[in-house]
Enzyme design. Structure first.
Site, PDB file in Angstrom:
ATOM      1  N   ARG A  61       0.836  -1.329   0.103  1.00 61.99           N
ATOM      2  CA  ARG A  61       0.318  -0.026   0.210  1.00 61.99           C
ATOM      3  C   ARG A  61       0.906   1.262  -0.046  1.00 61.99           C
ATOM      4  NH1 ARG A  61      -2.010   2.731   4.573  1.00 61.99           N
ATOM      5  NH2 ARG A  61      -1.934   0.697   5.680  1.00 61.99           N
ATOM      6  N   TYR A 114     -16.551  14.603 -16.291  1.00 63.22           N
ATOM      7  CA  TYR A 114     -17.006  13.305 -16.258  1.00 63.22           C
ATOM      8  C   TYR A 114     -17.848  13.031 -15.155  1.00 63.22           C
ATOM      9  CZ  TYR A 114     -16.478   8.364 -15.172  1.00 63.22           C
ATOM     10  OH  TYR A 114     -16.700   6.828 -14.756  1.00 63.22           O
ATOM     11  N   ASP A 186      -8.042  16.935 -16.089  1.00 71.09           N
ATOM     12  CA  ASP A 186      -8.365  15.619 -16.380  1.00 71.09           C
ATOM     13  C   ASP A 186      -8.121  15.654 -18.207  1.00 71.09           C
ATOM     14  OD1 ASP A 186      -9.365  13.217 -17.229  1.00 71.09           O
ATOM     15  OD2 ASP A 186     -11.114  13.143 -16.020  1.00 71.09           O
ATOM     16  N   LYS A 211      -8.271   3.951 -19.862  1.00 77.18           N
ATOM     17  CA  LYS A 211      -8.677   4.498 -21.179  1.00 77.18           C
ATOM     18  C   LYS A 211      -7.155   4.317 -22.257  1.00 77.18           C
ATOM     19  CE  LYS A 211     -12.610   5.476 -19.321  1.00 77.18           C
ATOM     20  NZ  LYS A 211     -12.304   5.608 -17.967  1.00 77.18           N
TER      21      LYS A 211
END
Length: 403
Positions: A61, A114, A186, A211
């Protein structure tokens, strides 16, 4: 890739950045480090604040070698000092908001974003005492008027999802600098190769890595690129404290896809240009929005700001009722293009977005903002992500669906 003072081209960077032969086996391909913990050769603390760039791996982590390899690769492609990879694109957006905003702060967000970001800004941030203003980022006067003394962050998208509107990043950056605020963007639609966001003054560039960077529709991830000090803050806050870390296996898959990103983006853009020109010439189709078309409302900005026009096309066919009927027809008739959400894959994807439904479920624009959106997007749009198929086959598929 061995460190040298020589600049590397985009294809060399995509293939070699972050990678080196495995020191244990000399394998050319990078390994997958699926371990959650690591044997320690020293007494270590448990606080994330004790970590330094030289800290050994201790727990995945905190840091993982395979994820670190992908972070170095994406940072090199974007041209930034550092990168933080996250479990999803939304985790990347949340990392920006929750690292750099606190109760009493103010953030300006693009009025069309988005859907997940729009909902987070609308529903979650105000509940935490963070004031939110939504602004058309193509209207510089509106952005300037929205800035307050307590504005800490301006968050935009370009091209904006789903309507393809552009933001003049250099101009917005100047406003953010004057206000003492950070600028985040973004850039998922553009990919790391579509814009030089560092030169345009962006502090934090985020991507839904699911993407274009992954490119094959088989792994979910996000990334934020920027200065090392900003990414270090985010690593402690968002990755270690909030826990939205990326799986090493997904990082390995994505790194394999990222190696071909420069070649894929050239093919994506060429295919999209051909499809967009065909759609624009077809009398059955109304408005077509693609940055590579001369008819794009911000074609001059696109040519000045984007080095690759990517492959996201929005187009209209008739009114809302016609669009919905056509969407059902596409589901039945399309043979090559998949009727599905998401974008940036090697397969072409298309999806219908009705204006009213989209407003209700994500942006909830009203008044002048809703009218501006309607003027840009009409009564609903088809969002087409052009993949890597032969453009002639995609055009034939759309022709059948529109018949």
């Amino acid at each position: 890739m061995k460190k040298t003072n020589r600049p590397a081209g985009p294809m060399t960077t995509a293939i070699h950045a972050g990678e080196s032969p495995d020191p244990a086996t000399l394998a050319s391909a990078p390994p997958i480090h699926m371990s959650s913990t690591y044997v320690s050769e020293d007494v270590l603390g448990f606080s994330a604040h004790d970590l330094t760039p030289e800290s050994p791996y201790a727990y995945s982590r905190w840091a993982n070698p395979t994820v670190a390899m992908l972070e170095a690769k994406i940072a090199a492609m974007q041209g930034t000092e550092a990168c933080l990879c996250t479990a999803s694109g939304m985790a990347a957006a949340a990392a920006i908001f929750f690292t750099f905003l606190s109760a009493g702060d103010h953030v300006i967000v693009s009025d069309v974003s988005y859907a997940g970001v729009a909902e987070l800004a609308r529903d979650t941030l105000p509940r935490m005492g963070i004031a939110v203003s939504t602004v058309d980022m193509s209207d510089l006067a509106a952005v300037s008027a929205a800035i307050r003394p307590e504005t800490r962050l301006i968050h935009t998208e370009t091209p904006v999802n789903p309507i393809g509107r552009l933001t003049d990043l250099a101009a917005i950056s100047a406003l953010a600098r004057q206000a003492g605020a950070l600028l985040s963007c973004d850039a998922t639609f553009a990919s790391p190769l579509g814009m030089d966001t560092v030169a345009l003054g962006v502090d934090l560039t985020m991507h839904s890595v699911t993407k274009y960077i992954c490119g094959h529709g088989d792994a979910v991830a996000g990334a934020v690129c920027g200065r090392a000090d900003l990414i270090s803050q985010m690593r402690v806050e968002a990755a270690i404290h909030h826990g939205g870390v990326l799986s090493p296996f997904n990082a390995w898959l994505i790194a394999r896809g990222a190696a071909t990103l420069p070649l894929r983006m050239k093919a994506h853009a060429a295919g999209a240009q051909a499809v967009a020109e065909w759609l624009e010439a077809d009398p059955r189709v109304g408005r077509v929005i693609y940055p590579g078309l001369a008819s794009h409302p911000q074609a001059e900005l696109a040519a000045r700001q984007m080095s690759n026009m990517s492959a996201m096309i929005s187009f209209q066919v008739g009114d809302a009722a016609t669009g919905e009927r056509l969407a059902r027809q596409m589901i039945e008739r399309l043979e090559v293009i998949h009727y599905a959400v998401s974008l940036g894959h090697h397969r072409s994807l298309i999806f219908w977005m009705g204006t009213e439904g989209l407003m209700e479920t994500s942006f909830r624009l009203e008044g002048a903002q809703l009218e501006a959106y309607r003027a840009y997007a009409g009564d609903g749009i088809f969002r087409l992500s052009v993949g890597l198929e032969d453009p002639e086959d995609l055009i034939a598929d759309l022709d059948r669906a529109l018949a």
